[in-house]
Design a protein around this motif. Structure first.
Motif, PDB file in Angstrom:
ATOM      1  N   GLY A  70       1.605  -0.828   0.123  1.00 21.42           N
ATOM      2  CA  GLY A  70       0.063  -0.013   0.146  1.00 21.42           C
ATOM      3  C   GLY A  70       0.985   0.878  -0.390  1.00 21.42           C
ATOM      4  O   GLY A  70       2.203   1.114   0.576  1.00 21.42           O
ATOM      5  N   ASP A  71       0.379   2.383  -0.800  1.00 16.74           N
ATOM      6  CA  ASP A  71       1.504   3.405  -0.865  1.00 16.74           C
ATOM      7  C   ASP A  71       0.965   4.037   0.969  1.00 16.74           C
ATOM      8  O   ASP A  71       2.502   4.666   0.818  1.00 16.74           O
ATOM      9  CB  ASP A  71       0.525   4.531  -1.862  1.00 16.74           C
ATOM     10  CG  ASP A  71       0.101   4.656  -2.787  1.00 16.74           C
ATOM     11  OD1 ASP A  71       0.079   3.200  -3.613  1.00 16.74           O
ATOM     12  OD2 ASP A  71      -0.600   5.428  -3.098  1.00 16.74           O
ATOM     13  N   GLU A  72       0.739   3.784   1.772  1.00 13.12           N
ATOM     14  CA  GLU A  72       1.159   4.457   3.074  1.00 13.12           C
ATOM     15  C   GLU A  72       2.440   4.177   4.091  1.00 13.12           C
ATOM     16  O   GLU A  72       3.149   4.933   4.588  1.00 13.12           O
ATOM     17  CB  GLU A  72      -0.262   4.985   3.861  1.00 13.12           C
ATOM     18  CG  GLU A  72      -1.469   5.264   3.772  1.00 13.12           C
ATOM     19  CD  GLU A  72      -2.528   5.485   4.697  1.00 13.12           C
ATOM     20  OE1 GLU A  72      -2.364   5.112   5.669  1.00 13.12           O
ATOM     21  OE2 GLU A  72      -3.739   6.040   4.419  1.00 13.12           O
ATOM     22  N   THR A  73       1.938   2.670   3.551  1.00 13.05           N
ATOM     23  CA  THR A  73       3.223   1.487   4.661  1.00 13.05           C
ATOM     24  C   THR A  73       4.485   2.137   3.389  1.00 13.05           C
ATOM     25  O   THR A  73       5.488   2.058   4.470  1.00 13.05           O
ATOM     26  CB  THR A  73       2.896   0.048   4.630  1.00 13.05           C
ATOM     27  OG1 THR A  73       1.582  -0.348   4.724  1.00 13.05           O
ATOM     28  CG2 THR A  73       3.216  -0.483   4.664  1.00 13.05           C
ATOM     29  N   GLY A 116      10.148   5.207   3.409  1.00 10.61           N
ATOM     30  CA  GLY A 116      11.115   5.460   3.109  1.00 10.61           C
ATOM     31  C   GLY A 116      10.850   5.449   1.241  1.00 10.61           C
ATOM     32  O   GLY A 116      12.053   6.082   0.057  1.00 10.61           O
ATOM     33  N   VAL A 117      10.063   4.772   0.179  1.00 11.37           N
ATOM     34  CA  VAL A 117       9.702   4.693  -1.174  1.00 11.37           C
ATOM     35  C   VAL A 117       9.045   5.806  -1.534  1.00 11.37           C
ATOM     36  O   VAL A 117       7.334   5.711  -0.874  1.00 11.37           O
ATOM     37  CB  VAL A 117       9.395   3.456  -1.397  1.00 11.37           C
ATOM     38  CG1 VAL A 117       8.792   2.611  -2.926  1.00 11.37           C
ATOM     39  CG2 VAL A 117       9.961   1.326  -0.808  1.00 11.37           C
ATOM     40  N   ARG A 118       8.648   6.234  -2.142  1.00  9.73           N
ATOM     41  CA  ARG A 118       8.011   7.373  -3.785  1.00  9.73           C
ATOM     42  C   ARG A 118       7.015   6.892  -4.275  1.00  9.73           C
ATOM     43  O   ARG A 118       7.058   6.569  -5.363  1.00  9.73           O
ATOM     44  CB  ARG A 118       8.759   8.072  -3.672  1.00  9.73           C
ATOM     45  CG  ARG A 118       9.830   9.144  -3.190  1.00  9.73           C
ATOM     46  CD  ARG A 118      10.771  10.511  -3.837  1.00  9.73           C
ATOM     47  NE  ARG A 118       9.485  11.323  -4.796  1.00  9.73           N
ATOM     48  CZ  ARG A 118      10.292  12.034  -5.108  1.00  9.73           C
ATOM     49  NH1 ARG A 118      11.554  12.165  -5.791  1.00  9.73           N
ATOM     50  NH2 ARG A 118       9.528  13.244  -5.775  1.00  9.73           N
ATOM     51  N   PRO A 119       5.945   6.288  -3.369  1.00  3.43           N
ATOM     52  CA  PRO A 119       5.160   5.165  -4.482  1.00  3.43           C
ATOM     53  C   PRO A 119       4.485   6.059  -5.923  1.00  3.43           C
ATOM     54  O   PRO A 119       4.430   5.384  -6.824  1.00  3.43           O
ATOM     55  CB  PRO A 119       3.935   5.069  -3.910  1.00  3.43           C
ATOM     56  CG  PRO A 119       3.935   5.877  -2.374  1.00  3.43           C
ATOM     57  CD  PRO A 119       4.722   6.603  -2.418  1.00  3.43           C
TER      58      PRO A 119
END
Length: 351
Positions: free
Chosen positions: A237-240, A245-248
């Motif tokens: 998921g984007d929030e996780t 530290g990942v830019r989704p």
């Protein structure tokens, strides 16, 4: 409290070694089996002669041509295409977080079909000769990619839902254009060739096609493999993924471009081969777990083996006529996929 079932994880090294051996055996089997009744000793001798530059007797030129110029490039291209579709299938399912996603959910293959059928049915780009079909299919795939990207992009980047909806909607539009071409064309061999391409075929494989497709698939796989950890985060998921530290949005954009380029290149030479990119990632996850470092190591080998044997069956079942290879992958893929759904302890696309 009831504990969640955890997918079994087979040790990675034996799986890789086993699939590598199976792929080598599949390549030899794919070259040795065909409508022309050639013995295994002959096939091995012609392969050795081709690899070492050995002299072939004048009486054996026809058989040597069948092995070295027809069967071998077809088998090698089938392995490369299968590996590319499987790797891209893993990436697309993580990118859109949808277990039903495959390389064609982005509408790229449907776009490529428009260009391919413009050549087959309308004789477009005839000046390009034998390259007309591949060039036209790839160009229309790139155009479809650009259109999907432009429509799906929002101020928040590429979101999974917008990508799926845009790709699906445009795919229907591209398929409508292709259908008009098929029904508008004169009945006969052209329409049959168009249907073969739409269902996938490796019948036109040549050595000239192999290097570009192999380099593109290899480069795409290396890029994906280096981003296995971010893919693990994106799948949660984007929030996780943002918290890790990942830019989704940026990663999803890069994934879209890479997977679209690989899909367009592969589809340009093989047509729309279905089920490989959908089924193989799930089978591999069931075998080695959902960690993308493991899945991306195994999936290309499994996809290569599957497509090589699917192509062999497509050549043999109605020999000397051929079935579209997509028919074989669907016949194998549908029951396998249903069995996966019935299997306890496996969550589609889950970790």
């Amino acid at each position: 409290m009831r504990r969640r079932a955890t997918p079994s994880r087979t040790p990675l090294l034996p799986v890789l070694l086993g699939l590598s051996f199976l792929l080598l055996a599949s390549l030899l089997g794919g070259v040795g089996l065909g409508a022309a009744g050639l013995g295994w000793a002959e096939v091995l001798w012609y392969l050795w002669a081709g690899l070492t530059g050995g002299t072939v007797h004048a009486d054996d030129v026809a058989a040597y041509t069948i092995v070295w110029e027809i069967r071998l490039p077809r088998v090698v291209l089938g392995a490369v295409v299968g590996a590319g579709l499987a790797a891209v299938g893993v990436a697309v399912q993580a990118m859109v977080r949808n277990a039903l996603a495959d390389p064609f959910v982005l509408g790229i293959s449907s776009g490529a079909a428009v260009g391919a059928n413009a050549v087959i049915l309308l004789g477009a780009f005839a000046s390009l000769g034998v390259w007309a079909l591949s060039v036209s299919a790839f160009a229309s795939a790139l155009a479809a990619m650009a259109l999907v990207y432009a429509v799906a992009r929002s101020p928040h980047g590429l979101t999974p839902l917008r990508l799926i909806l845009t790709g699906t909607a445009l795919a229907y539009g591209f398929e409508a254009v292709t259908t008009v071409m098929v029904f508008g064309a004169a009945r006969g061999e052209a329409a049959r060739s168009a249907m073969m391409w739409l269902l996938g075929s490796l019948g036109g494989a040549t050595w000239a096609q192999v290097p570009l497709v192999a380099v593109t698939v290899a480069a795409g796989w290396v890029w994906l493999r280096l981003r296995a950890e971010p893919l693990n985060a994106l799948a949660m998921g984007d929030e996780t993924s943002s918290a890790l530290g990942v830019r989704p949005a940026r990663l999803r954009r890069d994934l879209f471009l890479v997977t679209a380029a690989v899909t367009g290149t592969v589809v340009a030479v093989s047509g729309a081969v279905g089920f490989v990119g959908l089924m193989v990632p799930h089978v591999v996850r069931m075998l080695v777990g959902a960690d993308h470092r493991r899945v991306l190591a195994v999936a290309p080998l499994a996809g290569a083996v599957l497509l090589v044997w699917a192509d062999v069956l497509s050549r043999l079942l109605l020999a000397p006529a051929e079935l579209p290879v997509g028919v074989i992958t669907a016949v194998v893929g549908v029951p396998a996929f249903l069995l996966l759904m019935r299997r306890g302890g496996y969550a589609f696309g889950g970790r």
